[in-house]
Design a protein around this motif. Structure first.
Motif, PDB file in Angstrom:
ATOM      1  N   GLU A  78      -0.076  -0.053   2.670  1.00 13.02           N
ATOM      2  CA  GLU A  78       0.403  -0.842   3.795  1.00 13.02           C
ATOM      3  C   GLU A  78       1.672  -1.600   3.393  1.00 13.02           C
ATOM      4  O   GLU A  78       1.668  -2.410   2.467  1.00 13.02           O
ATOM      5  N   ILE A  79       2.747  -1.325   4.112  1.00 11.01           N
ATOM      6  CA  ILE A  79       4.013  -2.006   3.825  1.00 11.01           C
ATOM      7  C   ILE A  79       3.999  -3.425   4.359  1.00 11.01           C
ATOM      8  O   ILE A  79       4.752  -4.288   3.905  1.00 11.01           O
ATOM      9  N   ARG A  80       3.152  -3.645   5.351  1.00 11.63           N
ATOM     10  CA  ARG A  80       2.842  -4.988   5.848  1.00 11.63           C
ATOM     11  C   ARG A  80       1.429  -4.925   6.418  1.00 11.63           C
ATOM     12  O   ARG A  80       0.935  -3.820   6.689  1.00 11.63           O
ATOM     13  N   PRO A  81       0.766  -6.045   6.577  1.00 12.03           N
ATOM     14  CA  PRO A  81      -0.631  -6.015   7.010  1.00 12.03           C
ATOM     15  C   PRO A  81      -0.849  -5.174   8.272  1.00 12.03           C
ATOM     16  O   PRO A  81      -0.237  -5.416   9.310  1.00 12.03           O
ATOM     17  N   GLY A  82      -1.690  -4.148   8.147  1.00  9.85           N
ATOM     18  CA  GLY A  82      -2.051  -3.338   9.302  1.00  9.85           C
ATOM     19  C   GLY A  82      -1.119  -2.190   9.612  1.00  9.85           C
ATOM     20  O   GLY A  82      -1.351  -1.440  10.566  1.00  9.85           O
ATOM     21  N   VAL A  83      -0.053  -1.976   8.806  1.00 12.22           N
ATOM     22  CA  VAL A  83       0.890  -0.877   9.052  1.00 12.22           C
ATOM     23  C   VAL A  83       1.167  -0.151   7.738  1.00 12.22           C
ATOM     24  O   VAL A  83       1.774  -0.719   6.822  1.00 12.22           O
ATOM     25  N   SER A  84       0.722   1.085   7.647  1.00 10.66           N
ATOM     26  CA  SER A  84       0.968   1.871   6.440  1.00 10.66           C
ATOM     27  C   SER A  84       2.362   2.484   6.492  1.00 10.66           C
ATOM     28  O   SER A  84       3.008   2.543   7.551  1.00 10.66           O
ATOM     29  N   ALA A  85       2.825   2.969   5.340  1.00 10.20           N
ATOM     30  CA  ALA A  85       4.127   3.631   5.282  1.00 10.20           C
ATOM     31  C   ALA A  85       4.141   4.863   6.190  1.00 10.20           C
ATOM     32  O   ALA A  85       5.132   5.128   6.884  1.00 10.20           O
ATOM     33  N   THR A  86       3.036   5.595   6.207  1.00  7.10           N
ATOM     34  CA  THR A  86       2.958   6.797   7.054  1.00  7.10           C
ATOM     35  C   THR A  86       3.036   6.434   8.531  1.00  7.10           C
ATOM     36  O   THR A  86       3.736   7.097   9.308  1.00  7.10           O
ATOM     37  N   GLU A  87       2.330   5.390   8.940  1.00  4.73           N
ATOM     38  CA  GLU A  87       2.384   4.976  10.349  1.00  4.73           C
ATOM     39  C   GLU A  87       3.771   4.476  10.718  1.00  4.73           C
ATOM     40  O   GLU A  87       4.250   4.739  11.836  1.00  4.73           O
ATOM     41  N   ALA A  88       4.441   3.780   9.804  1.00  5.06           N
ATOM     42  CA  ALA A  88       5.793   3.301  10.076  1.00  5.06           C
ATOM     43  C   ALA A  88       6.750   4.469  10.277  1.00  5.06           C
ATOM     44  O   ALA A  88       7.622   4.441  11.159  1.00  5.06           O
ATOM     45  N   GLU A  89       6.596   5.526   9.479  1.00  5.48           N
ATOM     46  CA  GLU A  89       7.427   6.725   9.640  1.00  5.48           C
ATOM     47  C   GLU A  89       7.155   7.373  10.994  1.00  5.48           C
ATOM     48  O   GLU A  89       8.081   7.775  11.709  1.00  5.48           O
ATOM     49  N   PHE A  90       5.876   7.471  11.340  1.00  3.56           N
ATOM     50  CA  PHE A  90       5.501   8.044  12.632  1.00  3.56           C
ATOM     51  C   PHE A  90       6.099   7.236  13.782  1.00  3.56           C
ATOM     52  O   PHE A  90       6.660   7.803  14.723  1.00  3.56           O
ATOM     53  N   ASP A  91       5.999   5.915  13.711  1.00  5.15           N
ATOM     54  CA  ASP A  91       6.555   5.054  14.770  1.00  5.15           C
ATOM     55  C   ASP A  91       8.063   5.242  14.902  1.00  5.15           C
ATOM     56  O   ASP A  91       8.601   5.232  16.016  1.00  5.15           O
TER      57      ASP A  91
END
Length: 227
Positions: free
Chosen positions: A74-87
């Protein structure tokens, strides 16, 4: 800038090594494809790794998301690096996303939440499922070729006007530009909005049919004047 088709592979790493390797092997036989994000960054980049991968996600031609057991760092609470890329991909171009889920594992709670977000019935993506790496190879290759054919609009009997509009709306005078178009019996209107200013270019349909590339050159000339 590479002339190859760039495909970004996004997933957690340690739990999906076999899955990721299977996809690498699929695209090894396509010399016109460059797979990015498949291996750890080996060279120096003028940004931190997270910013670099977001840039890859934004600028790749196609984006492959693998969903497995782990949610990931998680790059910040509740958001992983993979989810950030997807977003980042969804924000910039949601039409280039392909999603695959490994059904042989039990996702942890945070990953279940992310999977539900990705596959939301109303605003999410179709998720193709697989249980083994050889199954993944088959559906990834089939999905990629289908999307590539769709992008090329092969076999749809499109006119010169259709192809002109398809190409024109993929070109931007500025990175943050918005583009709109309208087509009538005789006229094609292209409207570009950027930096708070609206610009409109009008083309006669007969002119497009007569000189397709001349119209594209005219559009690019307009871009240079606006800049």
């Amino acid at each position: 800038m590479t002339e190859k088709i760039t495909i970004m592979l996004s997933s957690t790493i340690s739990d999906m090594e076999a899955d990721r390797d299977a996809i690498v092997r699929v695209f090894e036989k396509y010399p016109f494809v460059e797979l990015v994000g498949a291996k750890p960054i080996q060279k120096s980049v003028a940004s931190n790794p997270f910013a670099h991968t977001l840039n890859l996600a934004e600028n790749c031609d196609f984006y492959i998301l693998l969903l497995g057991e782990r949610y990931g760092f998680e790059i910040r609470p509740g958001v992983s690096a993979t989810e950030a890329e997807f977003d980042q991909v969804v924000k910039t171009n949601p039409t280039k996303v392909l999603v695959f889920k490994n059904t042989s594992v039990s996702p942890e709670p945070k990953q279940v939440k992310f999977i539900n977000k990705v596959g939301d019935y109303y605003k999410g993506f179709w998720i193709s499922e697989y249980a083994y790496s050889h199954m993944l190879q088959g559906i990834v290759e089939e999905s990629f070729l289908a999307l590539l054919k769709e992008r090329a609009s092969i076999g749809r009997k499109l006119s010169y006007v259709d192809h002109f509009v398809r190409l024109a709306i993929q070109r931007y005078p500025a990175q943050d530009a918005l583009v709109y178009y309208s087509v009538t019996k005789d006229i094609v209107d292209l409207t570009y909005e950027f930096h708070g200013v609206i610009h409109t270019v009008q083309f006669d349909r007969w002119a497009i049919n007569k000189d397709f590339w001349g119209c594209i050159s005219n559009l690019e000339e307009q871009f240079s004047q606006w800049a």
